[in-house]
Design a protein around this motif. Structure first.
Motif: not given
Length: 296
Positions: A106-111, A113-124
């Protein structure tokens, strides 16, 4: 800091990809592998390029035509440029039902000039809450970069430009379930999530900057295709190597990261990880069991 060389990494994933087996699918055309899922009028086609649009009416999403069990799935994405605060672009694999398995980018947008954050997750088996967040060693809005899931019975590897950024290891010997018995579809979407996506929801989507555009190309699936009519247990058997039937994802070299890959992952964690659920004692007063056994 420059990312370590990925050349030694390539052999592990490419050396065996020249061997094509029954049940594997591989392509680079969107229309061969995927279909629009919703908001068809928010899809823009420019030759081999696909663009998904988010505005204050709707986002958009697509899904694979087939489901898969084990293999490699990769898409090249150029994320929303400029002020992308409040937006989320997701690339993920998921099975169906309440006890589903799922792998998320999940690529989390930003204002601006601020860096994108990449969130990873796993469901089992329907259980998630395994978030990790990292920033990237490049600007993901300026060019296309590849985002990949490599999945076999021993591990799930998340890769960015062939650099491993997360590994989920099979720990069934410790009594933990592993996602190896449910075929998964491949999905991507863009939507408004300004209730949580940017600085915990403090920064809202500025619709004066809409439409927000995520661009895609290089659709690749080299994985075991699972017919809908086939039972899950039968799919698990047919997608696993046995006798003379050999799948590249079951090669011993892919049972775990090689030394170079392990160093790359350590580099990513040391320099780019900003959140790891394993160290969040507020959410998890007792360290999750898999965190106690993971080497990375």
């Amino acid at each position: 800091m420059a990312v370590p060389s990925v050349l030694p990494l390539l052999f592990g994933f490419l050396a065996f990809s020249v061997v094509v087996f029954v049940g594997s699918a591989s392509s680079s055309k969107f229309t061969e592998l995927f279909q629009p899922g919703w908001a068809f009028d928010h899809f823009l086609y420019e030759g081999e390029l696909l663009k998904l649009k988010l505005d204050n009416y709707s986002g958009a999403g697509f899904s694979s035509k087939s489901k898969y069990m084990f293999g490699k799935v990769s898409i090249q994405i150029k994320l929303v440029e400029g002020d992308s605060a409040g937006t989320v672009t997701a690339f993920y694999m998921s099975s169906d039902g309440p006890n589903h398995n799922e792998f998320d980018f999940e690529f989390l947008g930003n204002t601006t000039g601020e860096p994108y954050l990449v969130q990873t997750n796993i469901y089992v088996n329907g259980v998630g809450n395994r978030e990790q967040r990292l920033n990237l060693w490049f600007d993901p809005t300026k060019d296309f970069h590849s985002y990949t899931f490599m999945w076999n019975q021993r591990q799930v590897v998340f890769l960015v430009d062939e650099t491993p950024v997360r590994v989920h290891t099979n720990m069934e010997k410790h009594g933990l379930p592993f996602p190896k018995d449910q075929p998964m579809g491949v999905y991507s979407s863009i939507w408004n999530a300004d209730d949580w996506a940017t600085q915990g929801g403090r920064v809202k989507t500025d619709w004066s900057h809409a439409p927000f555009i995520a661009s895609y190309k290089g659709f690749e699936i080299d994985a075991c295709e699972c017919p809908i009519a086939v039972a899950a247990d039968d799919n698990a058997k047919r997608c696993s190597s046995s006798g003379e039937k050999r799948y590249w994802w079951d090669e011993p070299t892919l049972a775990e990261l090689n030394l170079h890959q392990s160093h790359q992952l350590l580099w990513v964690r040391a320099n780019h990880m900003v959140y790891d659920y394993c160290t969040d004692s507020a959410r998890f007063p007792a360290t999750p069991v898999e965190c106690q056994h993971h080497r990375h």
